[in-house]
Design a protein around this motif. Structure first.
Motif, PDB file in Angstrom:
ATOM      1  N   LYS A  23       4.238   1.196   2.257  1.00  0.00           N
ATOM      2  CA  LYS A  23       5.269   0.227   1.878  1.00  0.00           C
ATOM      3  C   LYS A  23       6.381   0.968   1.143  1.00  0.00           C
ATOM      4  CE  LYS A  23       1.802  -3.436   1.316  1.00  0.00           C
ATOM      5  NZ  LYS A  23       1.128  -4.335   0.339  1.00  0.00           N
ATOM      6  N   GLU A  24       7.496   1.192   1.858  1.00  0.00           N
ATOM      7  CA  GLU A  24       8.641   1.934   1.309  1.00  0.00           C
ATOM      8  C   GLU A  24       8.169   3.290   0.766  1.00  0.00           C
ATOM      9  OE1 GLU A  24      10.573  -0.707  -1.423  1.00  0.00           O
ATOM     10  OE2 GLU A  24      11.375  -1.964   0.186  1.00  0.00           O
ATOM     11  N   ASN A  25       8.209   3.491  -0.551  1.00  0.00           N
ATOM     12  CA  ASN A  25       7.825   4.790  -1.114  1.00  0.00           C
ATOM     13  C   ASN A  25       6.412   4.800  -1.680  1.00  0.00           C
ATOM     14  OD1 ASN A  25      10.323   6.007  -0.569  1.00  0.00           O
ATOM     15  ND2 ASN A  25      11.228   5.112  -2.408  1.00  0.00           N
ATOM     16  N   ARG A  72     -17.980  12.529 -10.747  1.00  0.00           N
ATOM     17  CA  ARG A  72     -17.257  13.791 -10.543  1.00  0.00           C
ATOM     18  C   ARG A  72     -16.730  13.879  -9.109  1.00  0.00           C
ATOM     19  NH1 ARG A  72     -18.200  18.584  -8.341  1.00  0.00           N
ATOM     20  NH2 ARG A  72     -20.255  17.866  -7.661  1.00  0.00           N
ATOM     21  N   LYS A  73     -17.564  13.505  -8.148  1.00  0.00           N
ATOM     22  CA  LYS A  73     -17.135  13.534  -6.743  1.00  0.00           C
ATOM     23  C   LYS A  73     -16.014  12.523  -6.501  1.00  0.00           C
ATOM     24  CE  LYS A  73     -21.378  15.253  -4.626  1.00  0.00           C
ATOM     25  NZ  LYS A  73     -22.491  14.985  -3.700  1.00  0.00           N
ATOM     26  N   ARG A  74     -16.162  11.357  -7.114  1.00  0.00           N
ATOM     27  CA  ARG A  74     -15.139  10.322  -6.973  1.00  0.00           C
ATOM     28  C   ARG A  74     -13.777  10.842  -7.466  1.00  0.00           C
ATOM     29  NH1 ARG A  74     -15.695   4.681  -6.825  1.00  0.00           N
ATOM     30  NH2 ARG A  74     -17.926   4.937  -7.199  1.00  0.00           N
ATOM     31  N   LYS A  75     -13.791  11.516  -8.646  1.00  0.00           N
ATOM     32  CA  LYS A  75     -12.545  12.040  -9.221  1.00  0.00           C
ATOM     33  C   LYS A  75     -11.942  13.141  -8.334  1.00  0.00           C
ATOM     34  CE  LYS A  75     -10.556  13.924 -13.489  1.00  0.00           C
ATOM     35  NZ  LYS A  75      -9.738  14.926 -12.808  1.00  0.00           N
ATOM     36  N   LEU A  76     -12.806  14.013  -7.786  1.00  0.00           N
ATOM     37  CA  LEU A  76     -12.320  15.087  -6.909  1.00  0.00           C
ATOM     38  C   LEU A  76     -11.600  14.509  -5.689  1.00  0.00           C
ATOM     39  CD1 LEU A  76     -15.331  17.589  -6.963  1.00  0.00           C
ATOM     40  CD2 LEU A  76     -13.029  18.038  -7.840  1.00  0.00           C
ATOM     41  N   ILE A  77     -12.186  13.463  -5.108  1.00  0.00           N
ATOM     42  CA  ILE A  77     -11.581  12.821  -3.931  1.00  0.00           C
ATOM     43  C   ILE A  77     -10.256  12.165  -4.307  1.00  0.00           C
ATOM     44  CG2 ILE A  77     -11.847  10.946  -2.244  1.00  0.00           C
ATOM     45  CD1 ILE A  77     -14.907  11.579  -2.334  1.00  0.00           C
ATOM     46  N   TYR A  78     -10.239  11.403  -5.399  1.00  0.00           N
ATOM     47  CA  TYR A  78      -9.005  10.746  -5.850  1.00  0.00           C
ATOM     48  C   TYR A  78      -7.892  11.773  -6.099  1.00  0.00           C
ATOM     49  CZ  TYR A  78     -11.447   6.288  -6.804  1.00  0.00           C
ATOM     50  OH  TYR A  78     -12.147   5.107  -6.697  1.00  0.00           O
ATOM     51  N   ASP A  79      -8.248  12.843  -6.833  1.00  0.00           N
ATOM     52  CA  ASP A  79      -7.239  13.846  -7.207  1.00  0.00           C
ATOM     53  C   ASP A  79      -6.640  14.516  -5.978  1.00  0.00           C
ATOM     54  OD1 ASP A  79      -7.666  13.256  -9.834  1.00  0.00           O
ATOM     55  OD2 ASP A  79      -8.838  15.052 -10.299  1.00  0.00           O
ATOM     56  N   LEU A  86      -1.000  13.541  -0.622  1.00  0.00           N
ATOM     57  CA  LEU A  86      -0.042  12.514  -0.199  1.00  0.00           C
ATOM     58  C   LEU A  86       1.171  12.486  -1.121  1.00  0.00           C
ATOM     59  CD1 LEU A  86      -2.361   9.532   0.828  1.00  0.00           C
ATOM     60  CD2 LEU A  86      -1.237  11.183   2.319  1.00  0.00           C
ATOM     61  N   GLY A  87       0.967  12.824  -2.401  1.00  0.00           N
ATOM     62  CA  GLY A  87       2.068  12.842  -3.361  1.00  0.00           C
ATOM     63  C   GLY A  87       3.102  13.911  -3.057  1.00  0.00           C
ATOM     64  N   LYS A  88       2.673  14.978  -2.382  1.00  0.00           N
ATOM     65  CA  LYS A  88       3.599  16.060  -2.002  1.00  0.00           C
ATOM     66  C   LYS A  88       4.675  15.568  -1.046  1.00  0.00           C
ATOM     67  CE  LYS A  88       0.670  20.162  -2.565  1.00  0.00           C
ATOM     68  NZ  LYS A  88      -0.078  21.210  -1.842  1.00  0.00           N
ATOM     69  N   LYS A  89       4.379  14.480  -0.352  1.00  0.00           N
ATOM     70  CA  LYS A  89       5.339  13.934   0.614  1.00  0.00           C
ATOM     71  C   LYS A  89       6.335  12.982  -0.052  1.00  0.00           C
ATOM     72  CE  LYS A  89       3.312  15.991   4.051  1.00  0.00           C
ATOM     73  NZ  LYS A  89       3.984  17.052   4.828  1.00  0.00           N
TER      74      LYS A  89
END
Length: 335
Positions: free
Chosen positions: A34-36, A50-57, A63-66
């Motif tokens: 949705k837009e940006n 810990r695994k959950r945080k690794l995946i989120y990060d 995706l944030g690089k885009k």
């Protein structure tokens, strides 16, 4: 960026501790742009924060690089988690050894590969998934019952020269026939995988029974296999069956990295000439039929067969068979 491009980026994110990605494990339920802003909905049932945080990060970073703001939400659907479904995550590589038919020397190859990889400095696990014909204990000379780790409530794998093995033959009397239907075979395989106290390993080799039945399917459903190797003899029927087995594993999403032509030739002790008991077939012809590369052509060597029967394959390391096994192990290391 569209949804397909976003999914492509997400497919590069490995599930922590596994070789497959979060998209392979169907962790990504939906992606909305949705837009940006990119909204990612995950089906993430892990109990490991810990695994959950690794995946989120990693999702936010990639995706944030885009240039998008990334919003992540999760839903827990009914069913088992990735960790419950995919055992032996403490091995760097998990490789299934398979054949389409019996009598091609698959178990001898599986044990020999474990030995060759171990001799190259790797820590190796070996799992005997052939419930009806568990030959691994005899070939390793380890026909003793497995011990229990009572504190962990787990079975300790038998070990010889850096190879950690588990087989139904360590749990039940090897002379007793196992008369089980498919569901019981699958249950036995899963429980042996789940309740064995496997150490950290470089390679985990699975010796599958011939064909594409319940055992093969159970391994694929309960283990994150990295690759498979087909063992065949060079006669037409075995090659035709091997082609079907290759197609089966490709359908299941397990990459067949190559085939091994076993009993390709026999060297006469008297004259040193080669003879071809199954007929002389150019490996390139088999490569064309199976659509996978040849990892090596192994000779029939009586010394190797006798050593396997006597439970001491380690005594045959000076043979041409094991010299070629070493080159096959090297190719597998590089694959």
């Amino acid at each position: 960026m569209n949804k397909d491009e976003a999914m492509e980026i997400l497919s590069t994110i490995k599930y922590p501790g596994y070789s497959k990605s979060i998209t392979d494990f169907k962790v990504v339920k939906s992606v909305e742009i949705k837009e940006n802003t990119i909204e990612v909905l995950l089906n993430l049932g892990t109990a490991d924060d810990r695994k959950r945080k690794l995946i989120y990060d990693e999702i936010r970073e990639k995706l944030g690089k885009k240039g998008f703001e990334v919003k992540i939400s999760t839903v827990r659907e009914k069913g088992t988690t990735v960790e419950q479904k995919h055992y032996v995550s403490n091995a760097k590589k998990r490789i299934a050894i398979l054949s389409a038919k019996g009598g091609v020397g698959k178990s001898t190859f599986a044990v020999s590969l474990a030995i060759a990889l171990s001799k190259r400095g790797n820590k190796v696990g070996l799992f005997d998934a052939d419930v009806h014909g568990p030959d691994v204990p005899r070939m390793l000379g380890l026909q003793k019952p497995a011990r229990a780790n009572k504190e962990k409530n787990l079975i300790i794998p038998n070990e010889r020269e850096g190879i950690y093995s588990m087989s139904l033959g360590y749990v039940v009397d090897p002379e007793t026939p196992v008369i089980w239907k498919g569901a019981m075979v699958s249950k036995a395989i899963v429980e042996l995988l789940q309740f064995t106290d496997w150490p950290q390993m470089d390679y985990f080799i699975v010796d599958l029974p011939p064909g594409t039945g319940d055992a093969a399917l159970s391994i694929n459903q309960n283990m994150d296999l990295d690759a498979a190797v087909i063992v065949t003899t060079p006669n037409a029927l075995a090659i035709m069956d091997a082609a079907r087995a290759t197609a089966y594993y490709n359908q299941l999403g397990t990459k067949v990295i190559g085939f091994v032509e076993n009993s390709g030739y026999f060297v006469c002790d008297e004259c040193g000439k080669k003879s071809y008991p199954f007929g002389k077939t150019d490996p390139i012809v088999i490569e064309t039929q199976l659509k996978v590369p040849c990892l090596g052509v192994l000779p029939f060597e009586p010394k190797v067969e006798e050593a396997a029967d006597e439970g001491d394959l380690f005594s045959a390391l000076d043979t041409e068979f094991f010299r070629i096994m070493d080159s096959i192990a090297e190719k597998i290391e590089k694959s």
